[in-house]
Design a protein around this motif. Sequence first.
Motif, PDB file in Angstrom:
ATOM      1  N   GLU A  61      80.423 -10.334 -32.509  1.00  0.00           N
ATOM      2  CA  GLU A  61      79.926 -11.706 -33.304  1.00  0.00           C
ATOM      3  C   GLU A  61      80.394 -12.472 -32.621  1.00  0.00           C
ATOM      4  O   GLU A  61      81.638 -12.734 -32.777  1.00  0.00           O
ATOM      5  CB  GLU A  61      79.753 -10.902 -34.341  1.00  0.00           C
ATOM      6  N   LYS A  62      79.474 -14.224 -33.234  1.00  0.00           N
ATOM      7  CA  LYS A  62      80.575 -15.119 -33.263  1.00  0.00           C
ATOM      8  C   LYS A  62      80.517 -15.414 -35.145  1.00  0.00           C
ATOM      9  O   LYS A  62      79.050 -15.500 -35.892  1.00  0.00           O
ATOM     10  CB  LYS A  62      79.587 -16.692 -32.752  1.00  0.00           C
ATOM     11  N   SER A  67      84.816 -21.863 -34.991  1.00  0.00           N
ATOM     12  CA  SER A  67      83.788 -20.830 -34.927  1.00  0.00           C
ATOM     13  C   SER A  67      85.179 -19.499 -34.050  1.00  0.00           C
ATOM     14  O   SER A  67      85.218 -19.457 -32.884  1.00  0.00           O
ATOM     15  CB  SER A  67      82.584 -21.255 -33.913  1.00  0.00           C
ATOM     16  N   LEU A 127      84.352 -16.116 -31.959  1.00  0.00           N
ATOM     17  CA  LEU A 127      83.749 -14.984 -30.962  1.00  0.00           C
ATOM     18  C   LEU A 127      84.706 -13.660 -31.183  1.00  0.00           C
ATOM     19  O   LEU A 127      85.883 -13.794 -29.909  1.00  0.00           O
ATOM     20  CB  LEU A 127      83.070 -14.995 -29.751  1.00  0.00           C
ATOM     21  N   TYR A 149      90.023 -12.095 -29.239  1.00  0.00           N
ATOM     22  CA  TYR A 149      88.286 -13.317 -29.619  1.00  0.00           C
ATOM     23  C   TYR A 149      88.784 -14.637 -28.876  1.00  0.00           C
ATOM     24  O   TYR A 149      90.024 -15.276 -28.724  1.00  0.00           O
ATOM     25  CB  TYR A 149      88.639 -13.449 -31.430  1.00  0.00           C
TER      26      TYR A 149
END
Length: 143
Positions: free
Chosen positions: A84-85, A100, A102, A123
């Motif tokens: 998920e971002k 952001s 991810l 990430y």
Amino acid sequence: MNKKVWLSIKGQQGFYNENPETIELLTEGELYNKNNSDYILYKESEVSGMKGTTTTIKIEEGGEQISIIRLGTTNSHMVFKKGEKKYDRYTTPYGDFVVSILTKNIDIKYDENKQPTLIHLDYHVNIQGVQGSKNTLEIQVKH
């Protein structure tokens, strides 16, 4: 009940065309469980560039989600959930940034008392939607 622990924290950040930079920190922290989530709390130092900041790592949803909350000279609430971002406003002495995150992978190892002993995050981060980096964070918790 808060339990004193030693933390070995190793963070690696690499911009896509460069060799990764590694920061390592050995510090004292606290570990406790509240409302079925594990919490690890420690104070940042000059090594991380965030002296005056307290970091709380919250392991929730049975290890499916990790939050890193920083309060002090740097303020943020980063959330990591595999695949998920998530977005966060990162407040530093140099200004505010929208990042952001991810999350590629989360791996947590536990001891026989169901307390975390190793946390590994993999990430990608984009700052203001432009500059991207690949990151890993590994935290060893020594009881």
